[in-house]
Design a protein around this motif. Structure first.
Motif, short mmCIF file in Angstrom:
data_model
loop_
_atom_site.label_atom_id
_atom_site.label_comp_id
_atom_site.label_asym_id
_atom_site.label_seq_id
_atom_site.Cartn_x
_atom_site.Cartn_y
_atom_site.Cartn_z
N ILE A 208 0.83 -1.20 0.00
CA ILE A 208 0.00 0.00 0.00
C ILE A 208 0.87 1.26 0.00
O ILE A 208 0.57 2.23 -0.68
CB ILE A 208 -1.01 -0.02 1.18
N GLU B 57 10.60 -22.63 -32.85
CA GLU B 57 9.29 -22.21 -32.32
C GLU B 57 8.16 -22.87 -33.10
O GLU B 57 7.15 -23.28 -32.52
CB GLU B 57 9.16 -20.68 -32.37
N ARG B 58 8.33 -22.97 -34.42
CA ARG B 58 7.30 -23.66 -35.21
C ARG B 58 7.25 -25.13 -34.82
O ARG B 58 6.17 -25.71 -34.64
CB ARG B 58 7.59 -23.52 -36.71
N PRO C 259 1.30 13.24 -6.39
CA PRO C 259 1.78 14.16 -7.42
C PRO C 259 3.29 14.42 -7.27
O PRO C 259 3.86 14.15 -6.21
CB PRO C 259 0.96 15.43 -7.16
N LEU D 12 5.30 -25.92 -31.74
CA LEU D 12 3.84 -25.88 -31.84
C LEU D 12 3.26 -27.28 -31.94
O LEU D 12 2.17 -27.55 -31.47
CB LEU D 12 3.41 -25.09 -33.08
N ASP E 247 2.13 1.73 -3.58
CA ASP E 247 1.05 2.21 -4.44
C ASP E 247 0.76 3.69 -4.17
O ASP E 247 0.54 4.48 -5.08
CB ASP E 247 -0.25 1.42 -4.19
N LEU E 248 0.77 4.02 -2.89
CA LEU E 248 0.46 5.39 -2.50
C LEU E 248 1.51 6.36 -3.02
O LEU E 248 1.18 7.38 -3.64
CB LEU E 248 0.38 5.45 -0.97
N LYS F 147 1.24 7.06 -6.65
CA LYS F 147 0.10 7.88 -7.07
C LYS F 147 0.12 9.31 -6.53
O LYS F 147 -0.80 10.08 -6.79
CB LYS F 147 -1.20 7.18 -6.67
N ASP G 246 -2.34 19.27 -0.32
CA ASP G 246 -3.60 19.11 0.41
C ASP G 246 -3.99 17.64 0.58
O ASP G 246 -5.11 17.32 0.94
CB ASP G 246 -4.73 19.83 -0.35
N ILE G 247 -3.03 16.74 0.27
CA ILE G 247 -3.31 15.31 0.37
C ILE G 247 -2.75 14.79 1.68
O ILE G 247 -1.60 15.07 2.02
CB ILE G 247 -2.64 14.55 -0.80
N ASN G 248 -3.55 14.05 2.40
CA ASN G 248 -3.18 13.63 3.74
C ASN G 248 -3.55 12.17 3.97
O ASN G 248 -4.72 11.82 3.95
CB ASN G 248 -3.95 14.53 4.73
N PHE G 249 -2.55 11.31 4.14
CA PHE G 249 -2.80 9.89 4.38
C PHE G 249 -2.34 9.48 5.76
O PHE G 249 -1.27 9.92 6.20
CB PHE G 249 -2.00 9.03 3.38
N SER G 250 -3.10 8.64 6.41
CA SER G 250 -2.64 8.00 7.65
C SER G 250 -2.76 6.51 7.46
O SER G 250 -3.85 6.01 7.15
CB SER G 250 -3.53 8.41 8.83
N ILE G 251 -1.66 5.80 7.59
CA ILE G 251 -1.75 4.35 7.47
C ILE G 251 -1.14 3.69 8.69
O ILE G 251 -0.26 4.23 9.34
CB ILE G 251 -1.12 3.83 6.16
N ALA G 252 -1.65 2.50 8.98
CA ALA G 252 -1.20 1.78 10.16
C ALA G 252 0.12 1.09 9.86
O ALA G 252 0.19 0.23 8.98
CB ALA G 252 -2.27 0.75 10.57
#
Lengths: 370, 370
Positions: free
Chosen positions: B73, B272-273, B82, B276, B76-77, B80, B102-108
């Motif tokens: 997480i 490769e042929r 800016p 097949l 990913d954060l 994403k 203005d983006i604010n995340f709190s994760i455990a």
């Protein structure tokens, strides 16, 4: 059967016909592509009984006839052949021989008489539109069809044909997309008011992969239970879904109290961040709409987040929540830079429209907040 | 803990450290990345107990300390967020707060004391080589390690370090790859003849994703059971495999009777042929070597194929068969345009060497023909 044709034409034809072949079929013959050599062409057909795809390519036919080749191995083989001419022939045992220079393949085919007939569709009723428009129409609606078989009619897209307008509508009980294409020429030769057909979403997915971003037209022939898409030298035949579609006009909300104008990419990026934290079950994200901003927030056992975006707001302040996946699906289908959001209150649907585009809209039901 | 750093540097560090994090672990703490803020840097660490990866990036540390963030997480954060500066802080409960505008995340987060210590490796013994060479060496050998745990030593690549040569050898009982890198400077400071280490294939896979195609050097420190790769600001620590490796020189065939020169791409396309049609179980393809050609053929319940390639042949005519996957794996690792094939007879191994390259070779055991 015996013919010679260009490797790339053959590959193109096989790649189209294979879209009709189901990978999960219990009928072995349906894992094949039927090849019919006649006149100056060969016809390649694939079907899973729900959808049938036929594609014609030019070939020097030395011996007319037909056979069925195993789709996957034949397509892999043609793909891996060198550029140039390929000779294909089959004997009465349906052993199929493919020769290109010093390369010689024999593969076991099947009896073409066992291959199911792809139904003919009467060419009485039809309408047409450019390939690029149909491709766009599918992209903007098909993701809204229901994936549940509880109401089969909702697994398709409603095509409503009026004299000068084609409307496509898809809805799954949580969201709805409406696309409108206006034509200066009438869609009807005869005196008619409108007719409607519901085309399975799976069929439209396959068609959209065959369509090019071109102005050339697709002709759509239909009867009460079948539809035929004629795309250049390719025909796609599908059953239609039976039953009556929901009266979508009745569920469209009116009298909006709040209107927001927002940059699509900024909105999407914010929703994607919010989705990281949202419960994966319902992807709940909350909007708090102020006088010139929107605060997007989410929380779950993973943590919490909030962010504030400056936007143009007209009307009432509001708190409302959505499944972020439905919002993101809609925004991904939009090409325009800005979108308008229209709200009534926290329990009525949201309408999303691209700014400057009157031709389509999305409706999304909110999630109840405790 | 509190620091401010650039989003892209943080992302780069997280993307490296996450390579040490196992996705299938039963120990929840191992799904985290440990962040240590100290001085003018933060250190990001990930480990699955087999391998440990540490990466340092510059940061304005306002409060020294450490915490553990959930790897998936957090990565990913950061991805994403800016562009620009990111502020990260953690409290005594290991709640991690990430702020960007203005983006604010709190994760455990988790208690950093529960995070396993990544062992220190003594820096007494070492050798070094350019990143690009190590990357190439891994690409050309690691696919030959055994996937079976029956002989654990074969799941690693043998590194034999001589005063002026590094040899890497991988083999799985069916095939073998040997890569040799010669250095003008001695690898040894002290008086030594040679030493050898067996590095797990999984470790090398991860390292190869971190390495750049650059001339800057990787320093490889090692003890009897640990190895440390120092790549710029990144350290990768891994255990070594214990036990004695196979005496690979003893199994290298000599006295070849047939030699072929063939274009690598033409050979690959033909194989490769043939694949097949070959049985998917053992991918058996047959070679019939004539005086100026090779006929490649295969057959199975799917059908049969054969093709003839004009090649330069010296020596005896021969029939021999192989698992085509082993041939294709080797050819994919070769960058040169032409390869030489060396045969003894139909039951002894084939040797493949890129034309003009003395530095590596592949050996492949044939499959017995009935």
């Amino acid at each position: 059967m015996k013919f010679v044709c260009d490797k790339n034409s053959l590959l193109e034809g096989v790649n189209i016909a294979i879209r009709g072949v189901s990978s999960r079929t219990t009928l072995p013959i349906l894992q094949g592509i039927k090849i019919t050599a006649k006149g100056n062409n060969i016809k390649l057909s694939g079907t899973d009984l729900e959808i049938g795809i036929e594609c014609q390519i030019p070939a020097a036919v030395e011996e007319e006839g037909e056979t069925v080749v195993p789709a996957r191995i034949f397509s892999d083989l043609v793909k891996k052949l060198p550029e140039g001419e390929v000779e294909v022939k089959s004997d009465s045992q349906n052993t199929v021989n493919v020769v290109s220079g010093d390369i010689n393949f024999s593969i076991a085919g099947s009896n073409p008489e066992e291959f199911p007939e792809i139904p003919e569709v009467s060419r009485e009723k039809s309408f047409k539109l450019p390939q690029s428009i149909l491709k766009d129409l599918i992209k903007k609606t098909v993701f809204c069809v229901s994936e549940e078989q509880t109401r089969p009619i909702l697994t398709g897209v409603l095509f409503e044909v009026f004299p000068n307008e084609l409307k496509a509508v898809a809805l799954d009980g949580f969201r709805m997309a409406i696309y409108s294409y206006k034509s200066e020429e009438s869609f009807f030769d005869e005196e008619a008011e409108k007719y409607s057909l519901v085309i399975p979403g799976d069929t439209l997915d396959e068609i959209s992969r065959i369509l090019e971003d071109e102005e050339t037209e697709v002709i759509i022939y239909h009867t009460s239970n079948q539809v035929l898409f004629q795309i250049d030298n390719t025909k796609v035949i599908s059953r239609l879904l039976e039953g009556s579609f929901i009266n979508y006009n009745a569920v469209l909300p009116k009298d909006f109290k709040t209107e927001i104008t927002i940059n699509k990419d900024v909105f999407m990026e914010s929703l994607e961040r919010a989705s990281l934290i949202a419960e994966s079950k319902n992807n709940l994200v909350k909007f708090e709409i102020g006088d010139s901003f929107i605060v997007i927030s989410s929380s779950s056992e993973k943590g919490s987040m909030s962010e504030k975006l400056e936007v143009e707001v007209k009307g009432m302040l509001l708190e409302i929540a959505f499944n972020s996946r439905y919002l993101l699906d809609a925004l991904k289908a939009i090409d325009e830079e800005e979108v308008n959001l229209y709200f009534i209150n926290s329990i009525n649907p949201l309408i999303i429209k691209p700014v400057g585009e009157k031709e389509y809209l999305y409706m999304i039901l909110p999630v109840k907040l405790n």
